[in-house]
Write a protein that holds these residues in place. Structure first.
Motif, PDB file in Angstrom:
ATOM      1  N   UNK A  92       0.791  -1.227   0.000  1.00  0.00           N
ATOM      2  CA  UNK A  92       0.000   0.000   0.000  1.00  0.00           C
ATOM      3  C   UNK A  92       0.826   1.281   0.000  1.00  0.00           C
ATOM      4  N   UNK A  93       0.410   2.211  -0.849  1.00  0.00           N
ATOM      5  CA  UNK A  93       1.024   3.543  -0.861  1.00  0.00           C
ATOM      6  C   UNK A  93       0.672   4.317   0.402  1.00  0.00           C
ATOM      7  N   UNK A  94      -0.262   3.825   1.185  1.00  0.00           N
ATOM      8  CA  UNK A  94      -0.653   4.491   2.428  1.00  0.00           C
ATOM      9  C   UNK A  94       0.266   4.116   3.596  1.00  0.00           C
ATOM     10  N   UNK A  95       1.124   3.106   3.420  1.00  0.00           N
ATOM     11  CA  UNK A  95       2.048   2.744   4.491  1.00  0.00           C
ATOM     12  C   UNK A  95       3.088   3.856   4.632  1.00  0.00           C
ATOM     13  N   UNK A  96       3.450   4.195   5.865  1.00  0.00           N
ATOM     14  CA  UNK A  96       4.331   5.351   6.085  1.00  0.00           C
ATOM     15  C   UNK A  96       5.637   5.316   5.286  1.00  0.00           C
ATOM     16  N   UNK A  97       6.325   4.195   5.264  1.00  0.00           N
ATOM     17  CA  UNK A  97       7.598   4.123   4.542  1.00  0.00           C
ATOM     18  C   UNK A  97       7.434   4.274   3.044  1.00  0.00           C
ATOM     19  N   UNK A  98       6.415   3.646   2.493  1.00  0.00           N
ATOM     20  CA  UNK A  98       6.134   3.762   1.056  1.00  0.00           C
ATOM     21  C   UNK A  98       5.776   5.205   0.726  1.00  0.00           C
ATOM     22  N   UNK A  99       4.891   5.780   1.534  1.00  0.00           N
ATOM     23  CA  UNK A  99       4.448   7.159   1.293  1.00  0.00           C
ATOM     24  C   UNK A  99       5.636   8.123   1.317  1.00  0.00           C
ATOM     25  N   UNK A 100       6.522   7.976   2.292  1.00  0.00           N
ATOM     26  CA  UNK A 100       7.696   8.854   2.383  1.00  0.00           C
ATOM     27  C   UNK A 100       8.597   8.699   1.157  1.00  0.00           C
ATOM     28  N   UNK A 101       8.798   7.467   0.709  1.00  0.00           N
ATOM     29  CA  UNK A 101       9.648   7.229  -0.458  1.00  0.00           C
ATOM     30  C   UNK A 101       9.017   7.818  -1.719  1.00  0.00           C
ATOM     31  N   UNK A 102       7.709   7.717  -1.856  1.00  0.00           N
ATOM     32  CA  UNK A 102       7.036   8.299  -3.013  1.00  0.00           C
ATOM     33  C   UNK A 102       7.150   9.820  -3.017  1.00  0.00           C
ATOM     34  N   UNK A 103       7.019  10.423  -1.852  1.00  0.00           N
ATOM     35  CA  UNK A 103       7.162  11.883  -1.754  1.00  0.00           C
ATOM     36  C   UNK A 103       8.602  12.280  -2.087  1.00  0.00           C
ATOM     37  N   UNK A 104       9.597  11.540  -1.561  1.00  0.00           N
ATOM     38  CA  UNK A 104      11.005  11.836  -1.888  1.00  0.00           C
ATOM     39  C   UNK A 104      11.234  11.754  -3.400  1.00  0.00           C
ATOM     40  N   UNK A 105      10.691  10.732  -4.018  1.00  0.00           N
ATOM     41  CA  UNK A 105      10.852  10.585  -5.463  1.00  0.00           C
ATOM     42  C   UNK A 105      10.232  11.735  -6.226  1.00  0.00           C
ATOM     43  N   UNK A 106       9.052  12.159  -5.816  1.00  0.00           N
ATOM     44  CA  UNK A 106       8.394  13.279  -6.492  1.00  0.00           C
ATOM     45  C   UNK A 106       9.154  14.585  -6.244  1.00  0.00           C
ATOM     46  N   UNK A 107       9.730  14.723  -5.064  1.00  0.00           N
ATOM     47  CA  UNK A 107      10.553  15.907  -4.794  1.00  0.00           C
ATOM     48  C   UNK A 107      11.769  15.938  -5.721  1.00  0.00           C
ATOM     49  N   UNK A 108      12.360  14.769  -6.001  1.00  0.00           N
ATOM     50  CA  UNK A 108      13.485  14.715  -6.939  1.00  0.00           C
ATOM     51  C   UNK A 108      13.026  15.123  -8.337  1.00  0.00           C
ATOM     52  N   UNK A 109      11.837  14.699  -8.732  1.00  0.00           N
ATOM     53  CA  UNK A 109      11.302  15.094 -10.040  1.00  0.00           C
ATOM     54  C   UNK A 109      11.127  16.597 -10.102  1.00  0.00           C
TER      55      UNK A 109
END
Length: 114
Positions: A92-109
């Protein structure tokens, strides 16, 4: 009320309800019984078409829907994409670790200059 990452808590809570779970299960089942509407190995076989597009792969270590072996194979085929395994997460993208990694990736974009 807002949760970390800007998610509306009422919306996030609705994902745990029976009606939402049934709807998601039906949708996912429709895709899976139709082979996700793609030929077998479509992504890996056509990776040359998107290889230069910046990408990141986020994989939960305990993901039973998309096992880590699939993300490992994707990353071996697409080493230009960054790859992060979240040690305490599933699918799930709602899990804290997954969510944080997705936000980090989007910040890099966001930091990429056109």
């Amino acid at each position: 009320m807002r949760a970390t990452g800007g998610l509306d808590l009422i919306s996030a809570a609705s994902f745990s309800g029976d009606s939402m779970a049934l709807g998601i299960a039906r949708l996912e089942n429709h895709y899976f019984i139709n082979d996700i509407f793609l030929p077998k190995n479509a992504l890996l076989d056509n990776l040359h078409k998107i290889r230069k597009i910046p990408a990141f792969i986020v994989q939960g270590r305990y993901d039973l829907v998309c096992p880590p072996a699939t993300a490992d194979e994707l990353h071996r085929t697409w080493p230009e994409a960054s790859y992060e395994v979240i040690s305490d997460a599933g699918h799930s993208a709602m899990e804290p670790g997954i969510r944080k990694a997705l936000v980090r990736g989007m910040d890099r974009f966001r930091a990429i200059k056109p």
